[in-house]
Design an enzyme around this catalytic site. Structure first.
Site, PDB file in Angstrom:
ATOM      1  N   GLU B  42      -0.797  -7.949  10.779  1.00  0.00           N
ATOM      2  CA  GLU B  42      -1.505  -7.065   9.520  1.00  0.00           C
ATOM      3  C   GLU B  42      -2.998  -7.114   9.274  1.00  0.00           C
ATOM      4  OE1 GLU B  42       1.620  -8.233   9.133  1.00  0.00           O
ATOM      5  OE2 GLU B  42       2.001  -6.222  10.101  1.00  0.00           O
ATOM      6  N   HIS B 112      11.045  -0.955   3.912  1.00  0.00           N
ATOM      7  CA  HIS B 112      10.843   0.002   4.635  1.00  0.00           C
ATOM      8  C   HIS B 112      10.995   1.455   4.265  1.00  0.00           C
ATOM      9  CE1 HIS B 112      11.943  -3.824   6.467  1.00  0.00           C
ATOM     10  NE2 HIS B 112      11.423  -3.580   7.335  1.00  0.00           N
TER      11      HIS B 112
END
Lengths: 413, 320
Positions: B42, B112
Site C-alpha cells: 500500500e 473489509h
C-alpha cells in the site's frame, strides 16, 4: 531529570537484556564491511595537460568501490583541471552555506528543524558531477546542498531556512522542504520519499525519457518496509532508479551497527545489484554516479551506498557527541575530509597554486555572506500566504476556516 | 462496477499519460473493476503514484480495500496532500486519484468493511469523494481523475453488483464539492453519502406508510412530513452552502453515515450547523452511524445505520 530517567532506563535495559557480544551482532568485522573512506586516495593516471579544459585521467584508489552482483566502475576517471577546481569550489560553497545556517540558527534567526550536511559535501557535489541535468533526484533531510546543486540559489536556500518570501518554497517549507524542477525534495518523513522516487522513475520509463532517478535515503531509513516495497516494484519493472543509501554511520543518535542486521547497505537489494562507494572522495562519487546512471538506463535499478560521515549532530538540537567519541569525529575530520582531500590533490598535482585556492575560499565566503544579507532583507510571507497552494491554484474551495468565524478565508471574493 | 471501468477507460483514452495500477489490477482487481483493461504494497503503491503524478502523469492507484489505506496514510496525508503547499506550488501530486472500495458488504467483517472518510476529512490539500450510484460513480470519478488535486475516491463496495442504472456511454463529469438534493423537502433535512442513502430512502418510505407493526408509533401528521434528502458526494472540501441552506429552511437535520458516530463526518457537519443555523434549529442535529465498536462480522446489520434506525431518528427529530 532527563538524564536521570535515561540512566534508570539504561539500567533497566541492562538487566533485562544481557549484553550481546559485539561480534555475534555482526558477523563481518567492521573494518572489512566498508570501503576505505579516505579523501585523497587517487592520483593522475596520465600526464596533466596545461590546458584547463583538456581531459586527462585520474586513477582512483582500488579501495574506492565494492560491488555486489555488480561490476564496479573502472578505476580511471576522466576529468579536466577546470572540473576539478569547480568541484572544490562547490564543496567549499556548500560547507560555507551550511556553516552560515549553523550560525543563523544559533542566533535564533533560523528556528525549528535544521539538519546540516557538513562533512558530506562530496555526496551532493560528486553526484551532480555524475548526473545529467535532466536526471531527477529526491531525498529526505540534509537536502540543502542538493537544492543548490540541482539549480537552486544559496540565497533561496538561506531565505527558506529563515522563513522568508524569497525562499525557494516561498518561506513556507523550511529545512526539509526545498525543490527545483529536477529536485523533488527535501521530505519530512524519512523513507517516504523512496517509493515516490520509484514513481518518478516509472514515469521516466513510461515517457521514454533518456534519464534516471536517484532516490536517496539514509542508513537510518534503510530498514523501513516501504524501501523494500520500492525495491521490489523497481526491479519487477526494471525502472531507471538508483537507490542511493547515504550512509553517514548514524541514524539520528543510533549507529548503523546498533540498528541494522546488515550494515552493508549496498547488498540489501536481494536480486538488485549494489555498489558501495567511498563518498569522502568526490571523484569516486562522480565516477560511481556516472557508472550507475549508465547502468540503470539499460539494466534497471541499482542500490548505491555512499559511505560518508557527518561532523555535526543529527540536527542543531543534537551536539552529536553523546553517541560517539570526539576522537572519532576528529579522526574523520583530519584524515578523511572531502574538501581537504581534494585540496591536497589539487596542490600535489600542480593543478592550482595555494593562493588561488585561498582566493576560491574567500570568494565562497563572500558569496555566502552576501546571500545571507540578501535573504535577511527578504520580508516574511504575508499572513494570507497561509492559504496559498493548499489546493491547486484556481481549484480552491469557496472558503476555508480559520480559528473563528471572523478568520474564514474566502478564496473566491 | 461497469461504470467505474467505463470512467477509467475514458480517462485512458483521453489522456495518454494515464496509468492504472494496484494489487491484482491486471486480472481485474478483487471486484473486477479494472477487468479487461499485480501485489500487497500500500505505501509503495501510493508513494509510487505520487512520484508519477509529480512528473505530470495521470496516476490512478487502486487500493484493494479502504481498510488497507492505513499503511498508505503517511503517503496520502504527508506526501500527496502537502506536495503543492510545501513546495510553494512547484510540485504537485494533483494528478493522483486513489480508488478504493469502502463500507460494509454484508460479510466483510473487521478489515473489509470500514468507512474511512472521516480519517481524511482533516487533511487540507486532499479531496475525498464517495458516489452513490453507477452514473454518479462515472461522472465523479472522471472529475476526480481530472481534478488538479489528489483525490481519494471511495467506492461503496456493496453497490458494485447491486446497483443498476443506465449509464450514458459518453465522457461526462459531475462537479466535486457539490452536494446533490435528491428529493427536495421543507420539514427535515436528511444527509448521507454512499450506500446508506438507500437505507435513507427506505426510512422515508417507512415514515410515509409505516408497516402495521410500527403504525402506532407514527402520528398521522408526521406521515406527511416533507423530507429533503441530500447526497453529500464530496466529503472534503464539502458543500457547506447547500447544507446550510437546507437546514436553515427545515430547522431539523439527521446525518447518516456508516462510520462510528464518534469523530465522524457527522460531527463536523453538526458543529458547522450549530455555528451557522443556531437560531433556525428546531431540534438538535441527530447523527446516526456505526457504533463505537470495531466493524463486526455477525452483527453487521445491527452496526450499520439500517432503515429502522434512520426511521427512528427522523421520528425523534421531527417530534422534538
Amino acid at each position: 531529570m532527563a538524564s536521570l530517567a535515561r540512566s534508570v532506563l539504561r539500567a533497566a535495559t541492562a538487566r533485562s537484556a544481557p549484553a550481546i557480544p559485539a561480534l555475534s551482532r555482526n558477523a563481518i568485522p567492521s573494518s572489512s564491511r566498508f570501503v576505505h573512506i579516505t579523501a585523497d586516495a587517487s592520483k593522475p593516471a596520465t600526464e596533466i595537460p596545461s590546458s584547463a579544459t583538456e581531459p586527462f585521467k585520474v586513477a582512483l584508489s582500488p579501495e574506492s568501490f565494492k560491488g555486489y552482483k555488480f561490476d564496479v566502475p573502472e578505476l580511471e576517471f576522466e576529468t579536466t583541471k577546470k572540473e576539478l577546481v569547480h568541484l572544490y569550489e562547490e564543496m567549499v560553497k556548500m560547507r560555507r552555506m551550511e556553516m552560515a545556517s549553523d550560525q543563523l540558527y544559533k542566533q535564533k534567526l533560523i528556528r525549528g528543524f535544521c539538519h546540516l550536511a557538513i562533512g558530506q559535501e562530496a555526496v551532493a557535489v560528486g553526484m551532480e558531477a555524475g548526473m545529467k541535468p535532466d536526471d531527477k533526484l529526491i531525498t529526505a533531510y540534509r537536502c540543502h546542498p542538493f537544492t543548490v546543486q540541482k539549480g537552486g540559489t544559496i540565497k533561496s536556500v538561506i531565505a527558506e531556512l529563515l522563513g522568508r518570501e524569497d525562499g525557494i518554497s516561498k518561506g513556507k517549507g523550511g529545512s526539509m522542504h526545498m525543490f527545483t524542477p529536477t529536485f523533488f525534495g527535501g521530505n519530512g518523513i524519512v523513507g517516504a520519499q523512496v517509493p515516490v522516487g520509484a514513481g518518478l522513475a516509472f514515469a521516466q520509463q513510461y515517457l521514454g525519457a533518456d534519464n534516471a532517478t536517484f532516490a536517496m535515503y539514509g542508513d537510518g531509513a534503510s530498514n523501513q518496509g516501504q524501501v523494500f516495497e520500492a525495491y521490489n516494484m523497481s526491479k519487477l519493472w526494471n525502472l531507471p532508479c538508483v537507490f542511493v543509501c547515504e550512509n553517514n554511520k548514524y541514524g539520528m543518535g543510533t549507529s548503523a551497527e546498533r540498528s541494522s542486521m546488515n550494515t552493508s547497505y549496498y547488498t540489501r537489494g536481494d536480486v538488485i545489484p549494489g555498489l558501495q562507494v567511498n563518498a569522502m572522495d568526490v571523484l569516486a562519487v562522480a565516477a560511481a554516479t556516472k557508472h550507475a546512471r549508465a547502468y540503470t538506463l539499460t539494466s534497471g535499478p541499482l542500490v548505491m551506498e555512499l559511505v560518508t560521515y557527518r561532523y555535526g549532530g543529527h540536527s542543531l538540537s543534537d551536539p552529536g557527541t553523546t553517541y560517539r567519541t570526539r576522537d572519532e569525529i576528529q579522526a574523520m575530520r583530519s584524515s578523511s575530509d572531502p574538501i581537504q582531500g581534494l585540496k591536497a590533490r589539487l596542490l600535489d598535482w600542480g593543478i592550482v597554486e595555494e593562493h588561488e585556492l585561498k582566493q576560491i575560499d574567500k570568494a565562497a565566503k563572500e558569496e555566502v555572506d552576501l546571500a545571507v544579507e540578501e535573504a535577511k532583507k527578504s520580508p516574511e510571507p504575508k499572513p494570507e500566504a497561509l492559504w496559498d497552494d493548499i489546493y491547486y491554484k484556481g481549484s480552491e474551495p469557496e472558503f476555508m476556516r480559520g480559528r473563528e468565524r471572523e478568520e474564514i478565508h474566502y478564496f473566491k471574493k | 462496477m461497469a461504470a467505474i471501468r467505463d470512467a477509467q477507460a475514458h480517462a485512458l483514452a483521453s489522456d495518454e499519460t494515464a496509468c492504472i495500477f494496484g494489487e491484482d489490477v491486471s486480472f481485474g482487481g478483487v471486484f473486477r473493476s479494472t477487468m479487461g483493461l499485480a501485489e500487497e504494497f500500500e505505501q509503495g503503491i501510493v508513494g509510487f503514484g505520487i512520484g508519477m503524478a509529480a512528473m505530470g502523469h495521470t496516476a490512478i492507484a487502486e487500493i484493494q480495500f479502504s481498510d488497507y489505506l492505513m499503511p498508505a496514510a503517511d503517503q496520502l496525508v504527508n506526501e500527496a496532500a502537502k506536495y503543492n503547499y510545501r513546495s510553494g506550488g512547484q510540485h504537485s501530486a494533483g494528478k493522483l486519484t486513489v480508488r478504493t472500495p469502502t463500507q460494509g458488504v454484508g460479510h466483510g467483517a473487521l478489515y473489509h468493511s470500514q468507512s474511512v472518510e472521516q480519517f481524511y476529512m482533516g487533511v487540507p490539500g486532499l479531496k475525498v469523494v464517495m458516489p452513490r450510484s453507477p452514473i454518479q460513480a462515472k461522472g465523479l470519478l472522471l472529475a476526480s481523475i481530472r481534478d488538479p488535486n489528489p483525490v481519494l475516491f471511495l467506492e461503496p463496495k456493496v453497490l458494485y453488483r447491486s446497483s443498476v442504472e443506465h449509464v450514458p456511454s459518453d465522457d461526462f463529469t459531475l462537479p466535486l464539492s457539490s452536494a446533490e438534493v435528491i428529493t427536495p423537502g421543507s420539514d427535515i433535512t436528511l444527509i448521507s453519502w454512499g450506500a446508506p442513502l438507500y437505507s435513507c430512502v427506505k426510512a422515508i418510505n417507512m415514515l410515509r406508510s409505516p408497516p402495521a407493526s410500527l403504525e402506532a408509533h407514527v402520528p398521522e401528521s408526521l406521515r406527511e412530513a416533507s423530507v429533503e434528502l441530500i447526497d453529500l458526494r464530496t466529503i472534503l472540501p464539502w458543500d457547506r452552502e447547500t447544507i446550510t441552506k437546507s437546514v436553515s429552511k427545515t430547522g431539523r437535520c439527521v446525518i447518516v453515515h456508516e462510520a462510528p458516530v464518534t469523530g465522524g463526518v457527522g460531527a463536523e457537519i453538526s458543529a458547522h450547523l450549530q455555528n451557522t443555523c443556531f437560531l433556525k434549529l428546531e431540534a438538535p442535529v441527530n447523527r446516526i452511524g456505526g457504533w463505537d465498536t470495531p466493524f463486526p462480522h455477525v452483527h453487521e446489520t445491527f452496526y450499520k445505520p439500517e432503515d429502522i434506525r434512520i426511521f427512528d431518528g427522523l421520528l425523534r427529530t421531527l417530534q422534538y
